[in-house]
Design an enzyme around this catalytic site. Structure first.
Site, PDB file in Angstrom:
ATOM      1  N   ASP A   1       0.857  -1.190   0.000  1.00  0.00           N
ATOM      2  CA  ASP A   1       0.000   0.000   0.000  1.00  0.00           C
ATOM      3  C   ASP A   1       0.890   1.235   0.000  1.00  0.00           C
ATOM      4  OD1 ASP A   1      -3.260   0.221   0.827  1.00  0.00           O
ATOM      5  OD2 ASP A   1      -2.084   2.070   0.946  1.00  0.00           O
TER       6      ASP A   1
ATOM      7  N   ALA B   1     -37.386  -3.650   1.689  1.00  0.00           N
ATOM      8  CA  ALA B   1     -37.620  -2.247   1.318  1.00  0.00           C
ATOM      9  C   ALA B   1     -37.017  -1.318   2.375  1.00  0.00           C
ATOM     10  CB  ALA B   1     -39.119  -2.001   1.192  1.00  0.00           C
TER      11      ALA B   1
ATOM     12  N   CYS C   1     -20.369   0.312  -3.581  1.00  0.00           N
ATOM     13  CA  CYS C   1     -20.466  -0.542  -4.771  1.00  0.00           C
ATOM     14  C   CYS C   1     -21.706  -0.307  -5.624  1.00  0.00           C
ATOM     15  CB  CYS C   1     -20.406  -2.000  -4.339  1.00  0.00           C
ATOM     16  SG  CYS C   1     -18.979  -2.319  -3.301  1.00  0.00           S
TER      17      CYS C   1
HETATM   18  C1  UGA Z   1     -22.266  -5.375  -2.412  1.00  0.00           C
HETATM   19  C2  UGA Z   1     -22.635  -6.799  -2.865  1.00  0.00           C
HETATM   20  O1  UGA Z   1     -23.624  -7.348  -2.000  1.00  0.00           O
HETATM   21  C3  UGA Z   1     -21.407  -7.705  -2.884  1.00  0.00           C
HETATM   22  O2  UGA Z   1     -21.756  -8.961  -3.415  1.00  0.00           O
HETATM   23  C4  UGA Z   1     -20.325  -7.054  -3.752  1.00  0.00           C
HETATM   24  O3  UGA Z   1     -19.139  -7.839  -3.791  1.00  0.00           O
HETATM   25  C5  UGA Z   1     -19.990  -5.696  -3.196  1.00  0.00           C
HETATM   26  O4  UGA Z   1     -21.178  -4.893  -3.217  1.00  0.00           O
HETATM   27  C6  UGA Z   1     -18.900  -5.091  -4.039  1.00  0.00           C
HETATM   28  O5  UGA Z   1     -19.126  -4.822  -5.221  1.00  0.00           O
HETATM   29  O6  UGA Z   1     -17.761  -4.973  -3.572  1.00  0.00           O
HETATM   30  P1  UGA Z   1     -21.967  -4.173  -0.036  1.00  0.00           P
HETATM   31  O7  UGA Z   1     -21.932  -2.891  -0.802  1.00  0.00           O
HETATM   32  O8  UGA Z   1     -20.952  -4.413   1.002  1.00  0.00           O
HETATM   33  O9  UGA Z   1     -21.866  -5.435  -1.049  1.00  0.00           O
HETATM   34  O10 UGA Z   1     -23.355  -4.226   0.713  1.00  0.00           O
HETATM   35  P2  UGA Z   1     -24.763  -4.979   0.584  1.00  0.00           P
HETATM   36  O11 UGA Z   1     -24.925  -5.841   1.760  1.00  0.00           O
HETATM   37  O12 UGA Z   1     -24.968  -5.582  -0.738  1.00  0.00           O
HETATM   38  O13 UGA Z   1     -25.767  -3.741   0.762  1.00  0.00           O
HETATM   39  C7  UGA Z   1     -25.776  -2.653  -0.153  1.00  0.00           C
HETATM   40  C8  UGA Z   1     -26.881  -1.691   0.181  1.00  0.00           C
HETATM   41  O14 UGA Z   1     -28.151  -2.256  -0.140  1.00  0.00           O
HETATM   42  C9  UGA Z   1     -26.973  -1.289   1.649  1.00  0.00           C
HETATM   43  O15 UGA Z   1     -27.190   0.096   1.744  1.00  0.00           O
HETATM   44  C10 UGA Z   1     -28.178  -2.061   2.178  1.00  0.00           C
HETATM   45  O16 UGA Z   1     -28.810  -1.414   3.240  1.00  0.00           O
HETATM   46  C11 UGA Z   1     -29.059  -2.076   0.941  1.00  0.00           C
HETATM   47  N1  UGA Z   1     -30.035  -3.196   0.930  1.00  0.00           N
HETATM   48  C12 UGA Z   1     -29.609  -4.482   0.862  1.00  0.00           C
HETATM   49  C13 UGA Z   1     -31.393  -2.912   0.944  1.00  0.00           C
HETATM   50  O17 UGA Z   1     -31.820  -1.723   1.001  1.00  0.00           O
HETATM   51  N2  UGA Z   1     -32.293  -3.940   0.906  1.00  0.00           N
HETATM   52  C14 UGA Z   1     -31.899  -5.235   0.824  1.00  0.00           C
HETATM   53  O18 UGA Z   1     -32.768  -6.130   0.778  1.00  0.00           O
HETATM   54  C15 UGA Z   1     -30.510  -5.518   0.818  1.00  0.00           C
END
Ligand code: UGA
Length: 443
Positions: free
Chosen positions: A30, A252, A260
Site C-alpha cells: 500500500d 424495502a 459498490c
Molecule cells: C455489495 C454486494 O452485496 C457484494 O456482493 C459485492 O461484492 C460488493 O457490493 C462489491 O461490489 O464490492 P456491499 O456494498 O458491502 O456489497 O453491501 P450490501 O450488503 O450488498 O448492501 C448494499 C446496500 O443495499 C446497503 O445500503 C443495504 O442497506 C441495501 N439493501 C440491501 C437494501 O436496502 N435492501 C436489501 O434487501 C438488501
C-alpha cells in the site's frame, strides 16, 4: 508461489488475509505508511469482523507481510492481485487512475514473468487494456498476462464471504493463467466459473446491478403498497417462497448505499451509453434509488410542516450495519437537508460517528448512546438497522422523546405494537396506524 496484493482496502486486504489463512505466502502493498504500520502491529485499518485475527495469524506465522516498497514486492512476484479502488467520476463512469498507477508500477518493477489478477471492479475491456499497457511500459523483457477475478464480498461479512464464497469467477485468455488461478483457489473448495476476461468483468457488474435492481424494485412496490393499503413485508415474504425469486435483497427501505451499488449501476449505465445502448432497467434502478433516499424526510416535512427548530434524533449513520463505511450512506444527504432546514440534529451510531464527524464537523451533536439522542427529541429518523438500534424498546422512545414520532427507513419495528404503545410510527411500505390519541389512521 509468491503472491502480492496491491491495495489494502476491503477487497485487497481481505483477499490477502484469506489467501494467507489458507497457507499462501502473501505480501500486501500500500502507499499509505500509517496503514502499513498499523497492519504490521496486527491492527486492521478497516472495521471488518474476523479480519484482525487473520492479520495477526498470518503475520505471526510469517505468511503475511506488509510493505510500502512496491518495487521489491513486485520484482519476483509470481502473481500480483490488484485490489485498489475504482471510484465514481463526476460523469458516472469508473475512475481507473489507481488501477493504472499500480499497472505502471508493476511494469517498471517485474523482473520475471507473472500473472496480474484484477480484483477491482473494472469496466468491460479494462483487463485487455491493462495487459497492453503493461506490455508497452515494461522495463524488463518479461511476459505479463492479465486475468480478471472479480470480488463478491460484502462489507461487514467480507471474511466469511471470501472463505465460503458462492463462486469464484476467473476470466482468462490462456490455459496457463487458468492453471495458476486454479492452483491458488483449489484450497478454497468453491465452485469455479471459468470464462473469458470480458465476461468475467461483466459478471461482476451484472451481479451488482441485478441486486440493486431488486432493491429498487421492492422499494417501488413498497411505495405503491403505502398508496393502495398493502404491506410490503408481507408482499416480500409472499414472493420469496418462489425459488425463482428468492428471499434476498427484497427488503424495502430508504435505498441502497455503499461503495459498490451506486457506483457500479452508474458505471454500467455510462458504459452502455458510451457504446450507444441504453440500459433502461439500470437507469430506472438509479432513479428510484435517488428518490427513495428522501421519502422519509418528505413525510416528516408533511407531518411537521417545517423542521426548523425541531430537535431530531438520527439513529444510524453508516450505509448498513456491520461497517464503519459511510460512502453513499442515505444518512448523509438526509442530515444535510435537516441541517439546511434549521433542525437541531442529534446523531448516534455505534461505529460510524468518527467518520461522520469528518464530513459534518459542525451542525450535528454526536452522542454515544441512543437514549441521549432520543432525550427530548421531537422526532427520530432511523437510517441504519444496527442491533443497538433495533433493540431499543418502543417504550423508551415513548418515555424519552418530547413526542414519540419515528420515521424508520429500515422497518425495524412492528407497526401495531408501535400504535399500542402510543408511538407515531412511519415506516416504508407499511400503513402507519396512528396511536388512538392522534385520532385514527395516518395513511
Ligand atoms: C455489495 C454486494 O452485496 C457484494 O456482493 C459485492 O461484492 C460488493 O457490493 C462489491 O461490489 O464490492 P456491499 O456494498 O458491502 O456489497 O453491501 P450490501 O450488503 O450488498 O448492501 C448494499 C446496500 O443495499 C446497503 O445500503 C443495504 O442497506 C441495501 N439493501 C440491501 C437494501 O436496502 N435492501 C436489501 O434487501 C438488501
Amino acid at each position: 508461489m509468491k503472491i502480492v496484493v496491491a491495495g489494502t482496502g476491503y477487497v485487497g486486504l481481505v483477499t490477502g488475509a484469506c489467501l494467507s489463512h489458507l497457507g499462501h505466502n502473501v505480501t500486501c502493498v500500500d502507499i499509505d505508511e500509517n496503514k502499513i504500520e498499523l497492519m504490521k502491529k496486527g491492527i486492521s485499518p478497516i472495521y471488518e469482523p474476523g479480519l484482525e485475527e487473520l492479520l495477526k495469524e498470518g503475520y505471526e506465522q510469517g505468511r503475511l507481510s506488509f510493505t510500502l516498497d512496491y518495487k521489491e514486492a513486485y520484482k519476483n512476484a509470481d502473481v500480483i492481485f490488484i485490489g485498489v479502488g475504482t471510484p465514481e467520476k463526476e460523469d458516472g463512469s469508473a475512475n481507473l487512475d489507481y488501477v493504472f498507477i499500480v499497472a505502471e508500477q508493476i511494469a517498471e518493477s517485474v523482473e520475471k514473468d507473472c500473472l496480474v489478477v484484477i480484483k477491482s471492479t473494472v469496466p468491460i475491456g479494462t483487463n485487455d487494456e491493462i495487459e497492453e499497457f503493461i506490455k508497452e511500459k515494461s522495463t524488463h523483457k518479461v511476459s505479463v498476462e492479465v486475468a480478471s477475478n472479480p470480488e463478491f464480498l460484502a462489507q461487514g461479512t467480507a471474511v466469511k464471504d471470501t472463505l465460503s464464497a458462492s463462486r469464484i469467477v476467473i476470466g482468462v485468455e490462456s490455459k496457463k493463467a487458468e492453471k495458476t488461478l486454479r492452483d491458488i483457489y483449489e484450497r478454497f473448495n468453491q465452485p469455479l466459473v471459468i470464462t473469458n476476461r470480458r465476461s468475467a468483468e461483466m459478471i461482476k457488474y451484472a451481479s451488482n446491478d441485478f441486486l440493486a435492481l431488486k432493491i429498487s424494485f421492492i422499494n417501488e412496490i413498497a411505495n405503491l403498497c403505502e398508496i393502495v393499503g398493502a404491506n410490503v413485508e408481507d408482499v416480500s415474504k409472499g414472493m420469496s417462497f418462489d425459488s425463482r425469486i428468492g428471499d434476498k435483497f427484497l427488503k424495502a427501505g430508504i435505498g441502497y448505499g455503499g461503495s459498490c451499488f451506486p457506483k457500479d449501476t452508474k458505471a454500467l449505465h455510462w458504459l452502455a451509453e458510451d457504446n450507444g445502448y441504453e440500459l433502461k432497467t439500470v437507469k430506472a434502478t438509479i432513479e428510484v434509488n435517488e428518490n427513495q433516499k428522501f421519502r422519509l424526510v418528505k413525510k416528516a416535512r408533511k407531518r411537521f410542516k417545517r423542521l426548523r427548530g425541531l430537535r431530531i434524533a438520527v439513529l444510524g449513520l453508516t450505509f448498513k450495519p456491520g461497517t464503519d463505511d459511510l460512502r453513499e450512506a442515505p444518512s448523509i444527504p438526509n442530515v444535510k437537508v435537516l441541517i439546511n432546514e434549521g433542525a437541531e440534529v442529534v446523531a448516534y451510531d455505534p461505529i460510524g460517528v468518527n467518520n461522520f464527524k469528518k464530513l459534518f464537523p459542525q451542525g450535528v451533536h454526536y452522542v454515544d448512546n441512543p437514549e441521549s439522542a432520543l432525550k427530548d427529541a421531537d422526532l427520530a429518523f432511523i437510517f441504519t438497522e444496527w442491533n443497538e438500534i433495533k433493540s431499543i424498546p418502543l417504550t423508551r422512545y415513548k418515555a424519552l422523546m418530547k413526542q414519540a414520532v419515528i420515521f424508520d427507513g429500515r422497518n425495524c419495528y412492528d407497526v401495531k405494537e408501535a400504535a399500542e404503545i402510543g408511538v407515531e410510527y412511519h415506516s416504508v411500505g407499511r400503513q402507519a396506524i396512528l396511536p388512538d390519541f392522534f385520532g385514527g389512521d395516518a395513511k
